[in-house]
Design a protein around this motif. Structure first.
Motif, short mmCIF file in Angstrom:
data_model
loop_
_atom_site.label_atom_id
_atom_site.label_comp_id
_atom_site.label_asym_id
_atom_site.label_seq_id
_atom_site.Cartn_x
_atom_site.Cartn_y
_atom_site.Cartn_z
N VAL B 208 -3.81 -13.81 9.05
CA VAL B 208 -2.78 -13.54 8.02
C VAL B 208 -3.46 -13.05 6.74
O VAL B 208 -3.05 -12.04 6.15
CB VAL B 208 -1.94 -14.80 7.73
N THR B 209 -4.54 -13.75 6.33
CA THR B 209 -5.25 -13.35 5.11
C THR B 209 -5.74 -11.91 5.23
O THR B 209 -5.56 -11.09 4.33
CB THR B 209 -6.45 -14.29 4.86
N SER B 210 -6.36 -11.58 6.38
CA SER B 210 -6.85 -10.22 6.57
C SER B 210 -5.72 -9.21 6.53
O SER B 210 -5.85 -8.13 5.96
CB SER B 210 -7.58 -10.10 7.91
N THR B 211 -4.60 -9.57 7.16
CA THR B 211 -3.45 -8.67 7.17
C THR B 211 -2.98 -8.36 5.74
O THR B 211 -2.72 -7.21 5.39
CB THR B 211 -2.29 -9.30 7.97
N ILE B 212 -2.93 -9.41 4.92
CA ILE B 212 -2.46 -9.21 3.55
C ILE B 212 -3.42 -8.30 2.77
O ILE B 212 -2.99 -7.36 2.09
CB ILE B 212 -2.33 -10.56 2.82
N PHE B 213 -4.71 -8.58 2.91
CA PHE B 213 -5.67 -7.74 2.17
C PHE B 213 -5.64 -6.30 2.66
O PHE B 213 -5.71 -5.36 1.87
CB PHE B 213 -7.08 -8.32 2.26
N SER B 214 -5.53 -6.14 3.96
CA SER B 214 -5.46 -4.79 4.51
C SER B 214 -4.23 -4.07 3.96
O SER B 214 -4.29 -2.90 3.56
CB SER B 214 -5.42 -4.85 6.03
N PHE B 215 -3.12 -4.80 3.94
CA PHE B 215 -1.89 -4.23 3.38
C PHE B 215 -2.13 -3.75 1.95
O PHE B 215 -1.79 -2.63 1.60
CB PHE B 215 -0.79 -5.29 3.42
N TYR B 216 -2.73 -4.59 1.12
CA TYR B 216 -2.98 -4.21 -0.28
C TYR B 216 -3.86 -2.96 -0.40
O TYR B 216 -3.57 -2.04 -1.15
CB TYR B 216 -3.68 -5.35 -1.03
N TRP B 217 -4.96 -2.98 0.34
CA TRP B 217 -5.92 -1.88 0.19
C TRP B 217 -5.32 -0.56 0.64
O TRP B 217 -5.48 0.47 0.00
CB TRP B 217 -7.18 -2.16 1.01
N ARG B 218 -4.61 -0.61 1.78
CA ARG B 218 -4.03 0.64 2.30
C ARG B 218 -2.89 1.11 1.42
O ARG B 218 -2.71 2.30 1.22
CB ARG B 218 -3.53 0.45 3.74
N TRP B 219 -2.11 0.18 0.91
CA TRP B 219 -0.97 0.54 0.07
C TRP B 219 -1.46 1.22 -1.22
O TRP B 219 -0.89 2.19 -1.69
CB TRP B 219 -0.15 -0.71 -0.27
N ASP B 220 -2.53 0.69 -1.79
CA ASP B 220 -3.05 1.23 -3.06
C ASP B 220 -3.98 2.41 -2.87
O ASP B 220 -4.35 3.06 -3.84
CB ASP B 220 -3.84 0.13 -3.80
N ASP B 221 -4.40 2.65 -1.63
CA ASP B 221 -5.42 3.68 -1.41
C ASP B 221 -4.95 5.02 -1.99
O ASP B 221 -3.84 5.46 -1.76
CB ASP B 221 -5.68 3.83 0.09
N PHE B 222 -5.83 5.62 -2.74
CA PHE B 222 -5.48 6.88 -3.39
C PHE B 222 -6.41 7.98 -2.94
O PHE B 222 -5.99 9.07 -2.57
CB PHE B 222 -5.55 6.69 -4.90
N ILE B 223 -7.73 7.69 -2.91
CA ILE B 223 -8.66 8.79 -2.67
C ILE B 223 -8.54 9.36 -1.27
O ILE B 223 -8.58 10.58 -1.09
CB ILE B 223 -10.12 8.39 -3.00
N ASN B 224 -8.34 8.53 -0.26
CA ASN B 224 -8.27 9.07 1.10
C ASN B 224 -7.04 9.96 1.33
O ASN B 224 -7.20 11.07 1.83
CB ASN B 224 -8.37 7.95 2.13
N PRO B 225 -5.84 9.52 0.95
CA PRO B 225 -4.71 10.45 1.04
C PRO B 225 -4.95 11.72 0.22
O PRO B 225 -4.59 12.82 0.65
CB PRO B 225 -3.54 9.65 0.46
#
Lengths: 302, 288
Positions: B208-225
């Motif tokens: 669950v913890t990993s899922t939440i962090f992954s969610f945050y990082w991907r949601w905020d990701d700017f440079i890759n998109p």
């Protein structure tokens, strides 16, 4: 015979489980590192094949590129101002919150929330407004009697400092790590010190800091590496240009511009390697000095 | 701390201390979240009011028109599309990252295989490696594969495990007594069976913890998109917000604030629902 086949089995199973990482490491880390090193000795615009130029990119970086020198200065200022300030705030607030009081959970959330959303584009956009000429910051200054029409984002002297402020504002995750560390220090140690007549300052320097030092080291290294990588806020606040007068041209942003706006992949790769060397040296330096200030209980020194 | 001089003074100091504490700690906490509250309240202000008395948190009238004007998006692509793109990218990359990292973590934590230490050193190295070093060759690689202008470069690499999650899940597996594995083995369970039937149910909190962090990082990701997507109809929310700034002179501040506020909403909701896991994850593993 049985033992051997079992061990072979373990090897196979181990590699089956770790295959995702190992494959990913070879494809997305190792191969790119080697390619990047090769590109850094070439001129490469993506359309034509890379052309070998030897050390020319590295030479140009330090003899022919004022912007690069500027971006190094900007990045160093950013890293050396934001990381210590951030850790200092994190520790101070963690100490304030390391107590039993009503509403402590709500406080913890409030201090952590900025870190949580800090990397987002929304927050960078918000920051451009807060430190604009008619923004929240000037408006708040007006409340305490200081009239100001400066655009802090737009002025070369202060633009970088708004970025530093943004980074310091996000001290929450370090704070939570410190808080966890503080909770592990037994209260009996403080009590014993008090009985011996140590005052609050003594207790801080003789107990709190030494016992937290491994956590401080860890935070210091991870935050320094992350600070060197800062990209999004500099990009958003300067609309992708690094202005005013290149004063927010963080190294990552300049590298991005060279690579993906001017398509100088060779030059940008050389920049990446210089960055890797700088970050590596600083990490090493921190590790080297850490033996003078990091206290490990396992060593048995008192 | 202070030595009381007389009992009455001590009493008043005792009463004053919590008050002072809440004044300072609470005041500072309010200052910390003030910008966020300000963003949210500005999104409800009429456009001409945002910069008059900018410090104020209370709009004269609740004006939801900013949300309507922001939602319209750009050149016919609404924020409905941007949110949908964000969710597609986040969901698939998170599934990939968490599932693959759990497998790898188990391999490192519980199985002894040749060169394990070497590979684990590679995990740690990858965790500390600046992204700038790999970004250009990765871009070239994805360009040659013809993956530009698709979600593939944003999703596929996640299926090859994330060092931070490997580390986090490993820490958790180490707290499970090995006797449990042994018992399952006695019952004829293979390593794969042990992983799926015994270990996975026990490491749910770490997942669950990993899922939440992954969610945050991907949601905020700017440079890759920013690197890989060049058609607005493929943009996630983070990149779409940038479009407000691209206009020559920004004229829709209200719409931009409204969409910025909306983009933060999923993050804040997840935070308040899963607070316990997030705080534990940071405290034990030491990363944001």
């Amino acid at each position: 015979m049985k033992a051997v086949s079992l061990r072979e089995n373990e090897n196979v199973i181990g590699y089956v489980f770790t295959a995702p990482f190992i494959l990913g490491f070879l494809i997305f880390t190792m191969f790119p590192i080697v390619s990047s090193l090769y590109y850094s000795f070439t001129e490469y615009n993506l359309l034509e094949a890379p052309r070998w130029v030897g050390l020319q990119n590295y030479e140009n970086m330090f003899t022919n590129d004022d912007k690069l020198i500027k971006s190094l200065q900007v990045t160093m200022t950013y890293v050396f101002a934001s990381v210590p300030l951030r850790l200092a705030f994190a520790l101070a607030v963690a100490m304030m919150l390391n107590t039993v009081a009503r509403g402590i959970g709500a406080y913890r959330s409030a201090y952590y929330l900025p870190s949580l959303i800090g990397g987002s584009v929304a927050v960078s956009i918000m920051w451009t407004q807060i430190f604009g000429d008619k923004g929240l910051f000037n408006s708040a200054l007006g409340l305490i009697g200081i009239e100001s029409n400066t655009s802090w984002i737009g002025s070369p002297d202060s633009a970088l400092w708004t970025l530093i402020a943004l980074s310091v504002w996000q001290f929450g995750s370090s704070m939570l790590i410190f808080l966890a560390g503080l909770k592990n220090i037994p209260a009996s140690m403080y009590e014993a010190a008090s009985v011996d007549g140590a005052n609050a300052i003594h207790r801080f320097f003789k107990i709190t800091l030494p016992l937290l030092s491994p956590i401080i080291l860890f935070n210091l290294i991870m935050q320094t590496i992350a600070a060197f990588m800062t990209f999004t806020p500099a990009y958003i606040i300067s609309r992708g240009e690094g202005g005013p007068l290149d004063n927010t041209l963080l190294y990552s942003l300049y590298l991005y511009r060279r690579a993906f706006q001017f398509f100088e992949m060779g030059y940008a790769s050389a920049m990446a390697w210089v960055m890797l060397i700088i970050v590596g040296l600083i990490t090493l330096l921190i590790f080297q000095t850490s033996k003078y200030w990091v206290h490990y209980e396992a060593k048995g020194d008192k | 701390m202070a030595k009381p001089k007389s009992s009455s003074q001590a009493l008043s100091f005792k009463r004053l201390k919590p008050f002072l504490y809440h004044l300072i700690v609470g005041g500072l906490a309010l200052a910390m979240i003030y910008p966020i509250l300000w963003l949210a309240s500005s999104s409800l202000k009429p456009n001409d009011e945002i910069f008059a008395n900018a410090y104020s948190l209370i709009p004269s009238t609740l004006d939801f028109s900013n949300y309507a004007s922001g939602w319209k998006g750009f050149a016919g692509t609404t924020f409905g599309t941007f949110f949908k793109n964000s969710f597609i990218i986040v969901i698939f990359s998170t599934i990939g990252a968490v599932a693959s990292s759990a497998l790898v973590a188990y391999g490192f934590a519980r199985i002894n295989f040749k060169f394990k230490n070497f590979w684990f050193a590679c995990v740690m190295m990858t965790m500390m490696l600046p992204h700038d070093v790999t970004v250009i060759p990765q871009y070239v690689m994805f360009a040659k594969l013809g993956w530009l202008s698709s979600f593939k470069p944003l999703i596929v690499p996640n299926f090859f495990a994330t060092p931070f999650f490997i580390f986090l899940i490993m820490q958790f597996i180490r707290t499970i007594p090995p006797e449990l594995d042994e018992a399952a083995k006695m019952d004829g369970c293979s390593k794969y069976g042990i992983f799926f039937k015994v270990v996975v149910p026990l490491i749910v909190p770490a997942l669950v913890t990993s899922t939440i962090f992954s969610f945050y990082w991907r949601w905020d990701d700017f440079i890759n998109p920013l690197l890989y997507l060049n058609r607005p109809e493929l943009y996630p929310v983070s990149l779409a917000l940038k479009l407000f700034l691209d206009a020559e002179s920004i004229n829709n501040w209200g719409g931009m604030f409204a969409m910025a506020t909306l983009s933060l909403l999923p993050i804040v909701i997840v935070f308040f629902v899963f607070q316990k896991y997030i705080v534990e994850g940071i405290s034990t593993s030491g990363l944001k």
